[in-house]
Structure formats: structure tokens, C-alpha cells
Write a protein that holds these residues in place. Structure first.
Motif, PDB file in Angstrom:
ATOM      1  N   LEU A  18       0.828  -1.202   0.000  1.00 35.46           N
ATOM      2  CA  LEU A  18       0.000   0.000   0.000  1.00 35.46           C
ATOM      3  C   LEU A  18       0.868   1.261   0.000  1.00 35.46           C
ATOM      4  O   LEU A  18       0.613   2.208  -0.754  1.00 35.46           O
ATOM      5  CB  LEU A  18      -0.926  -0.009   1.217  1.00 35.46           C
ATOM      6  CG  LEU A  18      -1.943   1.107   1.313  1.00 35.46           C
ATOM      7  CD1 LEU A  18      -2.920   1.052   0.148  1.00 35.46           C
ATOM      8  CD2 LEU A  18      -2.693   1.005   2.630  1.00 35.46           C
ATOM      9  N   LEU A  19       1.914   1.258   0.800  1.00 39.50           N
ATOM     10  CA  LEU A  19       2.825   2.388   0.847  1.00 39.50           C
ATOM     11  C   LEU A  19       3.524   2.591  -0.500  1.00 39.50           C
ATOM     12  O   LEU A  19       3.672   3.727  -0.961  1.00 39.50           O
ATOM     13  CB  LEU A  19       3.851   2.163   1.955  1.00 39.50           C
ATOM     14  CG  LEU A  19       4.684   3.348   2.391  1.00 39.50           C
ATOM     15  CD1 LEU A  19       3.804   4.467   2.923  1.00 39.50           C
ATOM     16  CD2 LEU A  19       5.676   2.917   3.449  1.00 39.50           C
ATOM     17  N   VAL A  21       2.344   1.737  -3.475  1.00 38.78           N
ATOM     18  CA  VAL A  21       1.353   2.241  -4.433  1.00 38.78           C
ATOM     19  C   VAL A  21       1.113   3.737  -4.209  1.00 38.78           C
ATOM     20  O   VAL A  21       1.064   4.516  -5.161  1.00 38.78           O
ATOM     21  CB  VAL A  21       0.034   1.436  -4.343  1.00 38.78           C
ATOM     22  CG1 VAL A  21      -1.079   2.099  -5.117  1.00 38.78           C
ATOM     23  CG2 VAL A  21       0.257   0.012  -4.832  1.00 38.78           C
ATOM     24  N   ILE A  22       0.989   4.139  -2.955  1.00 36.96           N
ATOM     25  CA  ILE A  22       0.812   5.566  -2.655  1.00 36.96           C
ATOM     26  C   ILE A  22       2.025   6.355  -3.135  1.00 36.96           C
ATOM     27  O   ILE A  22       1.887   7.419  -3.751  1.00 36.96           O
ATOM     28  CB  ILE A  22       0.568   5.781  -1.145  1.00 36.96           C
ATOM     29  CG1 ILE A  22      -0.783   5.195  -0.748  1.00 36.96           C
ATOM     30  CG2 ILE A  22       0.658   7.256  -0.781  1.00 36.96           C
ATOM     31  CD1 ILE A  22      -1.012   5.111   0.743  1.00 36.96           C
ATOM     32  N   ARG A  23       3.214   5.829  -2.879  1.00 36.68           N
ATOM     33  CA  ARG A  23       4.464   6.488  -3.320  1.00 36.68           C
ATOM     34  C   ARG A  23       4.492   6.645  -4.833  1.00 36.68           C
ATOM     35  O   ARG A  23       4.866   7.694  -5.356  1.00 36.68           O
ATOM     36  CB  ARG A  23       5.663   5.659  -2.843  1.00 36.68           C
ATOM     37  CG  ARG A  23       6.995   6.021  -3.468  1.00 36.68           C
ATOM     38  CD  ARG A  23       7.535   7.301  -2.877  1.00 36.68           C
ATOM     39  NE  ARG A  23       8.949   7.460  -3.166  1.00 36.68           N
ATOM     40  CZ  ARG A  23       9.430   8.222  -4.136  1.00 36.68           C
ATOM     41  NH1 ARG A  23       8.618   8.897  -4.921  1.00 36.68           N
ATOM     42  NH2 ARG A  23      10.720   8.337  -4.319  1.00 36.68           N
ATOM     43  N   PHE A  25       1.898   6.742  -6.943  1.00 36.40           N
ATOM     44  CA  PHE A  25       0.916   7.742  -7.375  1.00 36.40           C
ATOM     45  C   PHE A  25       1.361   9.166  -7.033  1.00 36.40           C
ATOM     46  O   PHE A  25       1.097  10.103  -7.787  1.00 36.40           O
ATOM     47  CB  PHE A  25      -0.462   7.465  -6.786  1.00 36.40           C
ATOM     48  CG  PHE A  25      -1.205   6.377  -7.498  1.00 36.40           C
ATOM     49  CD1 PHE A  25      -1.488   6.466  -8.846  1.00 36.40           C
ATOM     50  CD2 PHE A  25      -1.616   5.245  -6.823  1.00 36.40           C
ATOM     51  CE1 PHE A  25      -2.167   5.466  -9.515  1.00 36.40           C
ATOM     52  CE2 PHE A  25      -2.299   4.233  -7.469  1.00 36.40           C
ATOM     53  CZ  PHE A  25      -2.575   4.346  -8.825  1.00 36.40           C
ATOM     54  N   LEU A  26       2.028   9.340  -5.908  1.00 42.56           N
ATOM     55  CA  LEU A  26       2.482  10.677  -5.523  1.00 42.56           C
ATOM     56  C   LEU A  26       3.570  11.208  -6.450  1.00 42.56           C
ATOM     57  O   LEU A  26       3.750  12.422  -6.545  1.00 42.56           O
ATOM     58  CB  LEU A  26       2.984  10.672  -4.079  1.00 42.56           C
ATOM     59  CG  LEU A  26       1.914  10.603  -3.005  1.00 42.56           C
ATOM     60  CD1 LEU A  26       2.536  10.507  -1.625  1.00 42.56           C
ATOM     61  CD2 LEU A  26       0.982  11.800  -3.081  1.00 42.56           C
ATOM     62  N   TRP A  34      10.011  16.069  -1.784  1.00 44.67           N
ATOM     63  CA  TRP A  34      10.317  14.765  -1.185  1.00 44.67           C
ATOM     64  C   TRP A  34      11.285  14.858  -0.019  1.00 44.67           C
ATOM     65  O   TRP A  34      11.607  13.848   0.603  1.00 44.67           O
ATOM     66  CB  TRP A  34      10.850  13.813  -2.252  1.00 44.67           C
ATOM     67  CG  TRP A  34       9.777  13.380  -3.185  1.00 44.67           C
ATOM     68  CD1 TRP A  34       9.560  13.834  -4.448  1.00 44.67           C
ATOM     69  CD2 TRP A  34       8.738  12.444  -2.927  1.00 44.67           C
ATOM     70  NE1 TRP A  34       8.457  13.240  -4.991  1.00 44.67           N
ATOM     71  CE2 TRP A  34       7.929  12.368  -4.074  1.00 44.67           C
ATOM     72  CE3 TRP A  34       8.398  11.653  -1.834  1.00 44.67           C
ATOM     73  CZ2 TRP A  34       6.811  11.538  -4.161  1.00 44.67           C
ATOM     74  CZ3 TRP A  34       7.290  10.829  -1.920  1.00 44.67           C
ATOM     75  CH2 TRP A  34       6.510  10.780  -3.065  1.00 44.67           C
ATOM     76  N   TYR A  39       6.679  13.078   3.349  1.00 45.10           N
ATOM     77  CA  TYR A  39       7.188  12.486   2.109  1.00 45.10           C
ATOM     78  C   TYR A  39       8.604  11.952   2.269  1.00 45.10           C
ATOM     79  O   TYR A  39       8.965  10.942   1.668  1.00 45.10           O
ATOM     80  CB  TYR A  39       7.109  13.500   0.965  1.00 45.10           C
ATOM     81  CG  TYR A  39       5.748  14.108   0.818  1.00 45.10           C
ATOM     82  CD1 TYR A  39       4.663  13.318   0.443  1.00 45.10           C
ATOM     83  CD2 TYR A  39       5.522  15.451   1.076  1.00 45.10           C
ATOM     84  CE1 TYR A  39       3.402  13.866   0.319  1.00 45.10           C
ATOM     85  CE2 TYR A  39       4.259  16.001   0.952  1.00 45.10           C
ATOM     86  CZ  TYR A  39       3.199  15.197   0.576  1.00 45.10           C
ATOM     87  OH  TYR A  39       1.948  15.734   0.468  1.00 45.10           O
ATOM     88  N   MET A  42       8.371   8.532   3.735  1.00 42.01           N
ATOM     89  CA  MET A  42       7.888   7.579   2.746  1.00 42.01           C
ATOM     90  C   MET A  42       8.999   7.226   1.755  1.00 42.01           C
ATOM     91  O   MET A  42       9.184   6.071   1.393  1.00 42.01           O
ATOM     92  CB  MET A  42       6.680   8.141   2.004  1.00 42.01           C
ATOM     93  CG  MET A  42       6.083   7.182   1.002  1.00 42.01           C
ATOM     94  SD  MET A  42       4.665   7.870   0.147  1.00 42.01           S
ATOM     95  CE  MET A  42       3.520   8.055   1.480  1.00 42.01           C
ATOM     96  N   THR A  46      10.518   3.453   1.097  1.00 43.18           N
ATOM     97  CA  THR A  46      10.227   2.772  -0.168  1.00 43.18           C
ATOM     98  C   THR A  46      11.368   2.804  -1.177  1.00 43.18           C
ATOM     99  O   THR A  46      11.519   1.866  -1.965  1.00 43.18           O
ATOM    100  CB  THR A  46       8.980   3.378  -0.830  1.00 43.18           C
ATOM    101  OG1 THR A  46       9.198   4.777  -1.046  1.00 43.18           O
ATOM    102  CG2 THR A  46       7.745   3.165   0.021  1.00 43.18           C
TER     103      THR A  46
END
Length: 91
Positions: A18-19, A21-23, A25-26, A34, A39, A42, A46
Motif C-alpha cells: 500500500l505504501l 502504491v501511494i508512493r 501515485f504521488l 520529497w 514524504y 515515505m 520505499t
């Protein structure tokens, strides 16, 4: 309800997926800094995993980076193998 080791590992994989996927998309939002929180956190969690694939798979046409997709697919496969193995052992 008790949690088995296989369930806990499965949840850890789920949250990391999930992390990621969020990364991913961001990265489509160019105004994100960043180096500021949350951010930076994250990115620090990742990027070590993503950098493995970025070093192996070059961007297509110099612009389209498919390495995160390959990383996610490999992580899903790894999740299935590890969680299946632990569940098979009854852990």
C-alpha cells in the motif's frame, strides 16, 4: 482472535504494498517536496526497494519508468511464497 505469524507477515506485506502504491501515485504530483515530512519518511522507506529495480530496468523512451510495476509484481510473488510457506508450516 489470535494472529498467526503468517497473518502478521501478510499484513506487513500488505501495508508495504500500500505504501509503495501511494508512493508511485504521488510521483505524478510534481509539486511534492520529497525532502519534507511525511514524504521524506515515505521516500526513505520505499526507495531502497525501488532503487534495486531502477538500477536494473531503464526507463522506456527515457520517460516511462516501469520499474515500480516490476517491483510490485515481485513483491506480490514474494508475499505469496513467504506467507504460503509460513501457513503451510502452521505458523
Amino acid at each position: 482472535m489470535g494472529f498467526s505469524l503468517a497473518r502478521i507477515v501478510d499484513l506487513l506485506f500488505y501495508f508495504y504494498n500500500l505504501l509503495l502504491v501511494i508512493r508511485i501515485f504521488l510521483t505524478w504530483i510534481p509539486s511534492i517536496d520529497w525532502y519534507k515530512q511525511p514524504y521524506a519518511w515515505m521516500r526513505s522507506v520505499t526507495d531502497p526497494f525501488l532503487n534495486i529495480f531502477r538500477g536494473i530496468i531503464p526507463p522506456i523512451g527515457g520517460m516511462l519508468d516501469i520499474s515500480p510495476m516490476i517491483a510490485l509484481i515481485l513483491l506480490w510473488i514474494l508475499q505469496g511464497i513467504i506467507v504460503g510457506f509460513l501457513a503451510g508450516l502452521g505458523l
